[in-house]
Design a protein around this motif. Structure first.
Motif, mmCIF file in Angstrom:
data_model
loop_
_atom_site.group_PDB
_atom_site.id
_atom_site.type_symbol
_atom_site.label_atom_id
_atom_site.label_comp_id
_atom_site.label_asym_id
_atom_site.label_seq_id
_atom_site.Cartn_x
_atom_site.Cartn_y
_atom_site.Cartn_z
ATOM 1 N N ILE A 1 0.859 -1.198 0.000
ATOM 2 C CA ILE A 1 0.000 0.000 0.000
ATOM 3 C C ILE A 1 0.882 1.231 0.000
ATOM 4 O O ILE A 1 1.766 1.361 0.851
ATOM 5 C CB ILE A 1 -0.872 0.039 1.281
ATOM 6 C CG1 ILE A 1 -1.748 -1.212 1.392
ATOM 7 C CG2 ILE A 1 -1.719 1.314 1.319
ATOM 8 C CD1 ILE A 1 -2.421 -1.362 2.760
ATOM 9 N N TYR B 1 0.961 -7.060 5.059
ATOM 10 C CA TYR B 1 0.790 -5.723 4.477
ATOM 11 C C TYR B 1 2.081 -4.910 4.618
ATOM 12 O O TYR B 1 2.725 -4.925 5.670
ATOM 13 C CB TYR B 1 -0.359 -4.959 5.163
ATOM 14 C CG TYR B 1 -1.699 -5.569 4.855
ATOM 15 C CD1 TYR B 1 -2.290 -5.383 3.602
ATOM 16 C CD2 TYR B 1 -2.359 -6.357 5.796
ATOM 17 C CE1 TYR B 1 -3.512 -5.966 3.293
ATOM 18 C CE2 TYR B 1 -3.588 -6.943 5.494
ATOM 19 C CZ TYR B 1 -4.153 -6.745 4.242
ATOM 20 O OH TYR B 1 -5.362 -7.319 3.954
ATOM 21 N N ASP C 1 -1.987 -1.131 -3.978
ATOM 22 C CA ASP C 1 -3.074 -0.217 -3.629
ATOM 23 C C ASP C 1 -2.487 1.155 -3.316
ATOM 24 O O ASP C 1 -1.383 1.241 -2.771
ATOM 25 C CB ASP C 1 -3.805 -0.706 -2.362
ATOM 26 C CG ASP C 1 -4.433 -2.079 -2.564
ATOM 27 O OD1 ASP C 1 -5.042 -2.298 -3.631
ATOM 28 O OD2 ASP C 1 -4.304 -2.926 -1.664
ATOM 29 N N PHE D 1 -3.439 4.752 -1.348
ATOM 30 C CA PHE D 1 -4.330 5.575 -0.535
ATOM 31 C C PHE D 1 -3.962 7.031 -0.836
ATOM 32 O O PHE D 1 -2.887 7.491 -0.468
ATOM 33 C CB PHE D 1 -4.144 5.292 0.965
ATOM 34 C CG PHE D 1 -4.600 3.925 1.412
ATOM 35 C CD1 PHE D 1 -5.130 3.000 0.503
ATOM 36 C CD2 PHE D 1 -4.509 3.548 2.752
ATOM 37 C CE1 PHE D 1 -5.556 1.737 0.926
ATOM 38 C CE2 PHE D 1 -4.936 2.293 3.182
ATOM 39 C CZ PHE D 1 -5.451 1.371 2.267
ATOM 40 N N TYR E 1 -7.658 4.576 -3.748
ATOM 41 C CA TYR E 1 -8.670 4.931 -2.763
ATOM 42 C C TYR E 1 -8.455 6.361 -2.282
ATOM 43 O O TYR E 1 -7.317 6.816 -2.183
ATOM 44 C CB TYR E 1 -8.578 4.029 -1.535
ATOM 45 C CG TYR E 1 -8.787 2.555 -1.772
ATOM 46 C CD1 TYR E 1 -10.059 1.986 -1.704
ATOM 47 C CD2 TYR E 1 -7.705 1.716 -2.029
ATOM 48 C CE1 TYR E 1 -10.247 0.626 -1.884
ATOM 49 C CE2 TYR E 1 -7.888 0.352 -2.216
ATOM 50 C CZ TYR E 1 -9.156 -0.184 -2.138
ATOM 51 O OH TYR E 1 -9.332 -1.526 -2.308
ATOM 52 N N LEU F 1 -12.375 5.624 1.015
ATOM 53 C CA LEU F 1 -12.114 4.781 2.191
ATOM 54 C C LEU F 1 -12.666 5.436 3.447
ATOM 55 O O LEU F 1 -13.108 4.756 4.361
ATOM 56 C CB LEU F 1 -10.614 4.557 2.365
ATOM 57 C CG LEU F 1 -10.016 3.297 1.744
ATOM 58 C CD1 LEU F 1 -8.555 3.202 2.088
ATOM 59 C CD2 LEU F 1 -10.753 2.041 2.184
ATOM 60 N N ILE G 1 -11.696 3.158 8.487
ATOM 61 C CA ILE G 1 -10.987 3.029 7.214
ATOM 62 C C ILE G 1 -10.308 1.664 7.102
ATOM 63 O O ILE G 1 -10.395 0.994 6.076
ATOM 64 C CB ILE G 1 -9.967 4.189 7.063
ATOM 65 C CG1 ILE G 1 -10.717 5.448 6.631
ATOM 66 C CG2 ILE G 1 -8.859 3.838 6.077
ATOM 67 C CD1 ILE G 1 -9.845 6.659 6.422
ATOM 68 N N ARG H 1 -12.970 -0.963 6.561
ATOM 69 C CA ARG H 1 -13.494 -0.921 5.185
ATOM 70 C C ARG H 1 -12.495 -1.506 4.210
ATOM 71 O O ARG H 1 -12.856 -2.258 3.307
ATOM 72 C CB ARG H 1 -13.812 0.519 4.770
ATOM 73 C CG ARG H 1 -15.056 1.069 5.413
ATOM 74 C CD ARG H 1 -15.489 2.396 4.793
ATOM 75 N NE ARG H 1 -16.383 3.062 5.730
ATOM 76 C CZ ARG H 1 -16.048 4.115 6.464
ATOM 77 N NH1 ARG H 1 -14.855 4.673 6.335
ATOM 78 N NH2 ARG H 1 -16.900 4.621 7.324
ATOM 79 N N TYR H 2 -11.242 -1.172 4.400
ATOM 80 C CA TYR H 2 -10.205 -1.707 3.504
ATOM 81 C C TYR H 2 -10.170 -3.223 3.588
ATOM 82 O O TYR H 2 -9.969 -3.907 2.584
ATOM 83 C CB TYR H 2 -8.843 -1.109 3.859
ATOM 84 C CG TYR H 2 -7.706 -1.682 3.054
ATOM 85 C CD1 TYR H 2 -7.590 -1.419 1.694
ATOM 86 C CD2 TYR H 2 -6.755 -2.508 3.653
ATOM 87 C CE1 TYR H 2 -6.556 -1.962 0.937
ATOM 88 C CE2 TYR H 2 -5.713 -3.045 2.911
ATOM 89 C CZ TYR H 2 -5.618 -2.771 1.562
ATOM 90 O OH TYR H 2 -4.593 -3.309 0.820
#
Ligand SMILES: Nc1ncnc2c1ncn2[C@@H]1O[C@H](COP(=O)(O)OP(=O)(O)OP(=O)(O)O)[C@@H](O)[C@H]1O
Ligand SMILES: [Mg+2]
Lengths: 101, 269
Positions: free
Chosen positions: B5, B115, B137, B139, B176, B207, B241, B244-245
């Motif tokens: 990320i 992650y 991903d 952000f 996002y 997000l 957040i 949701r992710y």
């Protein structure tokens, strides 16, 4: 040969018209910010997403035209426009009056 | 395989490091082994926000130059043992960060972590480029403010053209939006761009919205990511957040402002 001109020349407008004045008198500062952003971002997207071959293409087209007509590079602009489902290549050449040449 | 990320924005000071610290802690608290990497070479700050500044011995450039192993450079977080921090170097020049070096580090970390959160520096130079280059991903941290929205749009262009996924023609980086420092009262009075205004321009997967909050400063003062302050609005917003992710559905909060006591008691609104 990059893209010439600024956002102002792209819009072809001055600072603020009378119409803008009346319109903005009731808009909040946030909505003014949004309007400015929408215009700016659309312009920047169109210039950033220009394909890298565009300057070369312009150069070569110009060479072909110059074989027949006496034009210089300032007389030509090239623009690639993208909308949802189509791309248009717009070529604008100012030709000299052939009777006088 | 780890999920990489990048937390990025283009513009400086919008809340990337605050966000990186919060979400990496959130992911670890949810039971996922997570590492957060500071890409801001020359201006490292993540160590301070995570409260591990006194334990920095080696940094990412030492690892790239082969002066330390990755395990020597990783710092275990004091609050959560599933979280590690890889600090940026404070003194070296920025060119020390190479694509090959970063690629190797991410590959090695991918074996061990679920992650990998990359805290990007501001700007669009080498550090920012490498923070996003290998991402899965992105952000996009944005403030409801013209220059921030414009820079975010610029970054979106780079994500879709100058990343490994773009170059290899793989599935594009998933983008996002995290809208931070949001002040609903100022939005209501027409002083500040609203979430809808920002989304009309960026149209990203939202997000969450992080409110402007005093708790962020308190958290950084003490070196604890704000997500650990479970009573704070910003902490809760970051928890949402993370949830949701990870695929949970949570209604969006902090967009319309606080409900007053009167409205709480008598309903409505
Ligand atoms: N939701 C918030 N409410 C109030 N203050 C905030 C919020 N988010 C961030 N800040 C403050 O904004 C400042 C910048 O935050 P941060 O360091 O996270 O930004 P950054 O994007 O990482 O900056 P840089 O581009 O310099 O790396 C800090 O002082 C931080 O405390
Ligand atoms: Mg930062």
């Amino acid at each position: 040969m990059g893209r010439k001109g600024c956002l102002g020349s792209y819009l072809g407008a001055g600072d603020m018209s009378l119409l803008d004045y009346f319109r903005s008198s009731k808009t909040s500062s946030a909505s003014l910010a949004k309007e400015r952003l929408q215009i700016l971002v659309a312009y920047e997207r169109s210039s950033v997403n220009q394909p890298p071959y565009l300057p070369q293409l312009q150069q070569e087209i110009l060479l072909v035209i110059q074989k027949y007509v006496n034009v210089n590079c300032d007389a030509m602009t090239i623009k690639l426009e993208q909308s949802d489902n189509q791309e248009t290549l717009e070529l604008n050449i100012v030709l000299p009056d052939f009777r006088r040449v | 395989m780890a999920r990489i990320i990048v937390v990025t924005s283009g513009k400086g000071g919008v809340g990337k490091t605050t966000t990186s610290a919060a979400i990496s802690m959130g992911l670890a608290k949810k039971g996922h082994k997570t590492v957060v990497i500071d890409f801001d070479v020359g201006l490292r700050n993540l160590d301070l926000i995570m409260g591990c500044e006194r334990r920095v011995v080696y940094d990412i450039i030492n690892v790239i130059n082969g002066e330390a192993s990755i395990n020597q450079a990783l710092i275990k977080d004091k609050n959560c043992n599933l979280l590690s921090i890889l600090p940026a170097s404070q003194t070296r020049n920025k060119d020390a960060l190479t694509q090959e070096g970063v690629g190797k580090i991410l590959e090695e970390l991918s074996k061990d972590f679920k992650y990998i959160v990359c805290d990007s520096p501001a700007g669009i130079e080498q550090g920012a480029h490498l923070a996003m280059y290998f991402a899965d991903d992105a952000f996009i941290v944005t403030n409801p403010e013209v220059s921030s929205v414009r820079d975010s749009d610029r970054i979106l262009g780079l994500l879709s053209s100058k990343s490994q996924r773009a170059e290899k023609n793989d599935e594009p980086i998933k983008e996002y939006l995290i809208l931070t420092r949001y002040a609903p009262e100022r939005v209501k009075s027409g002083e500040m761009l609203s979430l809808d205004d920002v989304q009309d321009i960026l149209s990203l997967d939202l997000l969450g919205v992080i409110p402007e909050s005093k708790s962020v400063l308190t958290a950084s003062n003490s070196g604890n990511p704000v997500i650990l302050d479970e009573k704070s609005d910003a902490g809760q917003a970051y928890s949402d957040i993370v949830a949701r992710y990870l695929g949970e559905t949570r209604p969006h909060r902090f967009i319309d402002g606080k409900k007053g006591l009167f409205r709480k008691l008598f309903g409505g609104g």
